[in-house]
Design a protein around this motif. Structure first.
Motif, PDB file in Angstrom:
ATOM      1  N   UNK A 148       0.851  -1.184   0.000  1.00  0.00           N
ATOM      2  CA  UNK A 148       0.000   0.000   0.000  1.00  0.00           C
ATOM      3  C   UNK A 148       0.886   1.233   0.000  1.00  0.00           C
ATOM      4  N   UNK A 149       0.516   2.212  -0.795  1.00  0.00           N
ATOM      5  CA  UNK A 149       1.284   3.452  -0.892  1.00  0.00           C
ATOM      6  C   UNK A 149       1.473   4.065   0.492  1.00  0.00           C
ATOM      7  N   UNK A 196       6.686   1.669   1.210  1.00  0.00           N
ATOM      8  CA  UNK A 196       6.392   1.606  -0.222  1.00  0.00           C
ATOM      9  C   UNK A 196       5.899   2.955  -0.734  1.00  0.00           C
ATOM     10  N   UNK A 197       6.553   3.452  -1.774  1.00  0.00           N
ATOM     11  CA  UNK A 197       6.173   4.737  -2.378  1.00  0.00           C
ATOM     12  C   UNK A 197       6.169   4.658  -3.903  1.00  0.00           C
ATOM     13  N   UNK A 198       5.969   3.462  -4.463  1.00  0.00           N
ATOM     14  CA  UNK A 198       6.088   3.277  -5.908  1.00  0.00           C
ATOM     15  C   UNK A 198       4.826   3.470  -6.721  1.00  0.00           C
ATOM     16  N   UNK A 199       3.702   3.833  -6.077  1.00  0.00           N
ATOM     17  CA  UNK A 199       2.469   4.029  -6.829  1.00  0.00           C
ATOM     18  C   UNK A 199       2.459   5.413  -7.465  1.00  0.00           C
ATOM     19  N   UNK A 200       2.193   5.445  -8.752  1.00  0.00           N
ATOM     20  CA  UNK A 200       2.045   6.710  -9.474  1.00  0.00           C
ATOM     21  C   UNK A 200       0.677   6.709 -10.127  1.00  0.00           C
ATOM     22  N   UNK A 247       2.738   0.855 -10.784  1.00  0.00           N
ATOM     23  CA  UNK A 247       3.259   0.341  -9.520  1.00  0.00           C
ATOM     24  C   UNK A 247       4.698  -0.113  -9.752  1.00  0.00           C
ATOM     25  N   UNK A 248       5.656   0.659  -9.278  1.00  0.00           N
ATOM     26  CA  UNK A 248       7.060   0.292  -9.466  1.00  0.00           C
ATOM     27  C   UNK A 248       7.627  -0.278  -8.171  1.00  0.00           C
ATOM     28  N   UNK A 291      -6.847  -5.321  -6.257  1.00  0.00           N
ATOM     29  CA  UNK A 291      -6.665  -3.875  -6.327  1.00  0.00           C
ATOM     30  C   UNK A 291      -7.936  -3.246  -5.792  1.00  0.00           C
ATOM     31  N   UNK A 292      -7.817  -2.420  -4.761  1.00  0.00           N
ATOM     32  CA  UNK A 292      -8.985  -1.777  -4.163  1.00  0.00           C
ATOM     33  C   UNK A 292      -9.018  -0.316  -4.590  1.00  0.00           C
TER      34      UNK A 292
END
Length: 89
Positions: A6-7, A12-16, A53-54, A75-76
């Motif tokens: 989860x962002x 974890x910070x890979x969601x764009x 998602x990286x 994916x929510x």
């Protein structure tokens, strides 16, 4: 083993995310706080949401180990306005 990603959780910070509008191809929406996904806006211009998602796979903490078998994924998403025309994902 279950891995939850989860962002801004567990490092974890890979969601764009962003979106594009058919009638405004040069506009940038990278600072928008929501993703627009719509069959068409009020001017009948199509809007598409984009997600990336990286860093999901690797040997680091919180990553899915390389070579893993993924048996399911979820994916929510949250809906903020359901009064518009239906969309597909």
């Amino acid at each position: 083993t279950t891995v939850t990603i989860q962002q801004n959780v567990g490092g974890y910070t890979g969601t764009l995310d962003t979106f594009i509008r058919e009638g405004r191809p040069t506009n940038s929406y990278t600072t928008a706080t929501e993703i627009s996904v719509d069959g068409a806006d009020s001017t009948n211009v199509r809007i598409q949401g984009l997600l990336s998602f990286s860093g999901l796979f690797g040997n680091g903490p919180g990553q899915i180990p390389l070579g893993s078998t993924i048996t399911s994924a979820t994916l929510t998403l949250s809906l903020s306005d359901g009064s518009k025309s239906p969309v597909s994902f």
